[in-house]
Design a protein around this motif. Structure first.
Motif, PDB file in Angstrom:
ATOM      1  N   GLU A 224       7.321  -8.168   0.847  1.00  0.00           N
ATOM      2  CA  GLU A 224       6.953  -8.028   2.213  1.00  0.00           C
ATOM      3  C   GLU A 224       7.230  -6.304   2.434  1.00  0.00           C
ATOM      4  OE1 GLU A 224       5.872  -9.908   4.746  1.00  0.00           O
ATOM      5  OE2 GLU A 224       6.037 -11.569   3.412  1.00  0.00           O
ATOM      6  N   VAL A 225       6.563  -5.483   3.226  1.00  0.00           N
ATOM      7  CA  VAL A 225       6.866  -4.291   3.364  1.00  0.00           C
ATOM      8  C   VAL A 225       7.458  -3.979   4.618  1.00  0.00           C
ATOM      9  CG1 VAL A 225       5.577  -2.114   3.334  1.00  0.00           C
ATOM     10  CG2 VAL A 225       4.642  -4.071   2.122  1.00  0.00           C
ATOM     11  N   TYR A 226       8.591  -2.852   4.573  1.00  0.00           N
ATOM     12  CA  TYR A 226       9.212  -2.543   5.758  1.00  0.00           C
ATOM     13  C   TYR A 226       9.103  -1.095   5.758  1.00  0.00           C
ATOM     14  CZ  TYR A 226      10.682  -7.556   5.617  1.00  0.00           C
ATOM     15  OH  TYR A 226      10.434  -8.928   5.626  1.00  0.00           O
ATOM     16  N   GLY A 227       9.844  -0.623   7.098  1.00  0.00           N
ATOM     17  CA  GLY A 227       9.716   0.887   7.233  1.00  0.00           C
ATOM     18  C   GLY A 227      11.050   1.473   7.070  1.00  0.00           C
ATOM     19  N   ASP A 228      12.096   0.651   6.562  1.00  0.00           N
ATOM     20  CA  ASP A 228      13.415   0.984   6.337  1.00  0.00           C
ATOM     21  C   ASP A 228      14.014  -0.206   5.858  1.00  0.00           C
ATOM     22  OD1 ASP A 228      15.633   2.683   6.069  1.00  0.00           O
ATOM     23  OD2 ASP A 228      15.225   3.657   7.685  1.00  0.00           O
ATOM     24  N   PHE A 229      15.295   0.239   5.507  1.00  0.00           N
ATOM     25  CA  PHE A 229      16.161  -1.012   4.942  1.00  0.00           C
ATOM     26  C   PHE A 229      16.702  -1.948   6.138  1.00  0.00           C
ATOM     27  CE2 PHE A 229      16.961   2.499   1.821  1.00  0.00           C
ATOM     28  CZ  PHE A 229      16.670   1.617   0.599  1.00  0.00           C
ATOM     29  N   ASP A 230      16.630  -1.622   7.299  1.00  0.00           N
ATOM     30  CA  ASP A 230      16.804  -2.660   8.405  1.00  0.00           C
ATOM     31  C   ASP A 230      15.688  -3.244   8.966  1.00  0.00           C
ATOM     32  OD1 ASP A 230      15.121  -0.818   9.621  1.00  0.00           O
ATOM     33  OD2 ASP A 230      16.553   0.025  11.002  1.00  0.00           O
ATOM     34  N   TYR A 231      14.958  -3.623   8.020  1.00  0.00           N
ATOM     35  CA  TYR A 231      13.748  -4.534   8.252  1.00  0.00           C
ATOM     36  C   TYR A 231      12.904  -4.126   9.509  1.00  0.00           C
ATOM     37  CZ  TYR A 231      16.044  -8.234   5.453  1.00  0.00           C
ATOM     38  OH  TYR A 231      16.574  -8.894   4.508  1.00  0.00           O
ATOM     39  N   SER A 232      13.060  -2.851   9.650  1.00  0.00           N
ATOM     40  CA  SER A 232      12.070  -1.927  10.752  1.00  0.00           C
ATOM     41  C   SER A 232      10.639  -2.151  10.124  1.00  0.00           C
ATOM     42  CB  SER A 232      12.455  -0.860  11.255  1.00  0.00           C
ATOM     43  OG  SER A 232      12.520  -0.046   9.982  1.00  0.00           O
ATOM     44  N   PRO A 233       9.641  -2.136  11.195  1.00  0.00           N
ATOM     45  CA  PRO A 233       8.042  -2.150  11.000  1.00  0.00           C
ATOM     46  C   PRO A 233       7.662  -0.990   9.990  1.00  0.00           C
ATOM     47  CG  PRO A 233       8.408  -2.878  13.175  1.00  0.00           C
ATOM     48  CD  PRO A 233       9.629  -2.210  12.790  1.00  0.00           C
ATOM     49  N   TYR A 234       6.617  -1.358   9.280  1.00  0.00           N
ATOM     50  CA  TYR A 234       6.161  -0.522   8.396  1.00  0.00           C
ATOM     51  C   TYR A 234       5.065   0.168   9.293  1.00  0.00           C
ATOM     52  CZ  TYR A 234       4.195   2.129   4.413  1.00  0.00           C
ATOM     53  OH  TYR A 234       3.472   3.248   3.505  1.00  0.00           O
ATOM     54  N   ASP A 235       5.049   1.067  10.178  1.00  0.00           N
ATOM     55  CA  ASP A 235       4.092   1.623  10.975  1.00  0.00           C
ATOM     56  C   ASP A 235       4.356   3.108  11.182  1.00  0.00           C
ATOM     57  OD1 ASP A 235       6.317   1.919  12.421  1.00  0.00           O
ATOM     58  OD2 ASP A 235       5.818   0.554  14.054  1.00  0.00           O
ATOM     59  N   GLU A 236       3.880   3.700  12.115  1.00  0.00           N
ATOM     60  CA  GLU A 236       3.775   5.131  12.219  1.00  0.00           C
ATOM     61  C   GLU A 236       5.092   5.763  12.581  1.00  0.00           C
ATOM     62  OE1 GLU A 236       3.676   3.460  16.469  1.00  0.00           O
ATOM     63  OE2 GLU A 236       2.558   2.970  14.457  1.00  0.00           O
ATOM     64  N   LYS A 237       6.123   4.809  12.777  1.00  0.00           N
ATOM     65  CA  LYS A 237       7.467   5.460  12.730  1.00  0.00           C
ATOM     66  C   LYS A 237       8.343   5.059  11.350  1.00  0.00           C
ATOM     67  CE  LYS A 237       7.451   4.441  17.870  1.00  0.00           C
ATOM     68  NZ  LYS A 237       8.088   3.720  19.044  1.00  0.00           N
ATOM     69  N   ALA A 238       7.467   4.515  10.546  1.00  0.00           N
ATOM     70  CA  ALA A 238       8.484   4.328   9.260  1.00  0.00           C
ATOM     71  C   ALA A 238       9.044   5.491   8.631  1.00  0.00           C
ATOM     72  CB  ALA A 238       7.621   3.672   8.196  1.00  0.00           C
ATOM     73  N   ARG A 239      10.424   5.271   8.306  1.00  0.00           N
ATOM     74  CA  ARG A 239      11.138   6.491   7.790  1.00  0.00           C
ATOM     75  C   ARG A 239      10.774   6.472   6.253  1.00  0.00           C
ATOM     76  NH1 ARG A 239      15.534   7.585   4.777  1.00  0.00           N
ATOM     77  NH2 ARG A 239      15.822   5.539   4.419  1.00  0.00           N
ATOM     78  N   THR A 240      10.632   5.388   5.455  1.00  0.00           N
ATOM     79  CA  THR A 240      10.378   5.257   4.116  1.00  0.00           C
ATOM     80  C   THR A 240       9.639   3.959   3.919  1.00  0.00           C
ATOM     81  OG1 THR A 240      11.333   5.156   1.747  1.00  0.00           O
ATOM     82  CG2 THR A 240      12.485   4.100   3.758  1.00  0.00           C
ATOM     83  N   MET A 241       9.403   3.697   2.647  1.00  0.00           N
ATOM     84  CA  MET A 241       8.621   2.533   2.176  1.00  0.00           C
ATOM     85  C   MET A 241       9.578   1.682   1.443  1.00  0.00           C
ATOM     86  SD  MET A 241       5.433   1.377  -0.391  1.00  0.00           S
ATOM     87  CE  MET A 241       6.528   1.867  -1.644  1.00  0.00           C
ATOM     88  N   VAL A 242      10.077   0.384   1.922  1.00  0.00           N
ATOM     89  CA  VAL A 242      10.577  -0.532   1.380  1.00  0.00           C
ATOM     90  C   VAL A 242       9.970  -1.868   1.181  1.00  0.00           C
ATOM     91  CG1 VAL A 242      12.936  -1.993   1.487  1.00  0.00           C
ATOM     92  CG2 VAL A 242      12.925   0.443   2.320  1.00  0.00           C
ATOM     93  N   ILE A 243       9.824  -2.293  -0.071  1.00  0.00           N
ATOM     94  CA  ILE A 243       9.349  -3.408  -0.401  1.00  0.00           C
ATOM     95  C   ILE A 243      10.280  -4.322  -0.938  1.00  0.00           C
ATOM     96  CG2 ILE A 243       7.549  -4.734  -1.764  1.00  0.00           C
ATOM     97  CD1 ILE A 243       5.768  -2.229  -1.867  1.00  0.00           C
ATOM     98  N   VAL A 244      10.523  -5.820  -0.226  1.00  0.00           N
ATOM     99  CA  VAL A 244      11.254  -6.830  -0.611  1.00  0.00           C
ATOM    100  C   VAL A 244      10.338  -7.946  -1.359  1.00  0.00           C
ATOM    101  CG1 VAL A 244      12.991  -8.203   0.033  1.00  0.00           C
ATOM    102  CG2 VAL A 244      12.820  -6.229   1.127  1.00  0.00           C
ATOM    103  N   ALA A 245      10.661  -7.985  -2.611  1.00  0.00           N
ATOM    104  CA  ALA A 245       9.864  -9.169  -3.463  1.00  0.00           C
ATOM    105  C   ALA A 245      10.711 -10.028  -3.844  1.00  0.00           C
ATOM    106  CB  ALA A 245       9.075  -8.266  -4.534  1.00  0.00           C
ATOM    107  N   LYS A 246      10.129 -11.208  -3.822  1.00  0.00           N
ATOM    108  CA  LYS A 246      10.888 -12.579  -4.290  1.00  0.00           C
ATOM    109  C   LYS A 246      10.124 -13.329  -5.511  1.00  0.00           C
ATOM    110  CE  LYS A 246      14.163 -13.068  -1.129  1.00  0.00           C
ATOM    111  NZ  LYS A 246      15.421 -13.039  -1.350  1.00  0.00           N
ATOM    112  N   LYS A 247      10.784 -13.483  -6.543  1.00  0.00           N
ATOM    113  CA  LYS A 247      10.405 -13.963  -7.806  1.00  0.00           C
ATOM    114  C   LYS A 247      10.391 -15.658  -7.441  1.00  0.00           C
ATOM    115  CE  LYS A 247      10.912 -14.382 -12.829  1.00  0.00           C
ATOM    116  NZ  LYS A 247      11.759 -13.945 -14.099  1.00  0.00           N
TER     117      LYS A 247
END
Length: 247
Positions: A224-247
């Motif tokens: 799953e892709v998020y726009g910060d470590f707080d699970y905020s949306p990965y959209d035009e307001k994203a501060r960074t890219m955070v991907i949380v992957a589960k094995k």
């Protein structure tokens, strides 16, 4: 030898890149990692590309069992010294993540602060991700935080000049290919006239591209892709890219 294997580069540039602001944010990032990974006291974490131990130290302070891996001995030595100062037991390993093989399986693995995308080939980048996947327990979590193609576009600047410690720092950024890479040119000029100059390129992946690589090529069950470590949306307001992957 790739540029990121050069000890001299990190001796000169690490104090500039990892400034006070980056150290100050480390406790909050570690808190997010523990929350995102659903970790409890004693769980194990792999800090892949640990550098100076900025995140490793904070994770260990949260009662997690931490292993830090990096290719630069001087950075590992500094990380060990910081751990000793905090009376922390952290296993620091000198290894190239492209070749890293761990018999230990971890509950969580992290690769943070844009430590990904500098290999000469896409295949080498993917090899790192595959090795991290193999290092995780079934059900383990991988947290990747990096500058994506979208973030590079959103916050693109031609460069800046600023003072950092004994250095006057000048940066110049440009795009390579069809937004395939971000070229960074850093020039440090000391008060004594000494000048240090370095150019490197980070390969830029889109978030969707990396998400699909993690699932389709590395074997993760989900990403799953998020726009910060707080699970905020990965959209035009994203501060960074955070991907949380589960094995």
């Amino acid at each position: 030898m790739d540029w990121f294997e050069n000890e001299a580069f990190w001796i000169n540039y690490a104090p500039v890149m990892f400034d006070e602001a980056r150290w100050a944010e480390a406790p909050a990032v570690a808190d997010f990692v523990r929350k995102i990974g659903g970790l409890k006291d004693g769980d194990s974490v792999l800090d892949a590309g640990c550098g100076l131990g900025r995140i490793s130290i904070e994770l260990a302070l949260l009662n997690l069992k931490v292993t830090g891996v990096d290719i630069i001995q001087s950075e590992l030595d500094a990380a060990k010294e910081s751990a000793l100062d905090e009376n922390l037991s952290i296993d620091f390993i000198k290894e190239d993540l492209r070749r890293f093989k761990s018999r230990t399986k971890f509950d969580c693995a992290v690769n943070l602060y844009t430590s990904f995308g500098y290999c000469k080939t896409v295949e080498e980048d993917i090899k790192i991700l595959k090795n991290i996947y193999k290092s995780l327990k079934k059900g383990g979590t991988f947290i990747l935080e990096s500058t994506s193609r979208e973030i590079a576009i959103l916050y693109f600047t031609k460069g800046e000049e600023f003072r950092k410690g004994p250095w006057n720092v000048k940066t110049d950024f440009s795009v390579t290919g069809a937004w395939e890479g971000l070229r960074s040119h850093w020039t440090l000029t000391g008060d004594d006239g000494r000048k240090v100059d370095h150019v490197f390129v980070q390969r830029l992946y889109s978030a969707a591209q990396l998400r699909d690589i993690l699932i389709d090529e590395c074997g993760f069950a989900s990403a799953e892709v998020y726009g910060d470590f707080d699970y905020s949306p990965y959209d035009e307001k994203a501060r960074t890219m955070v991907i949380v992957a589960k094995k």
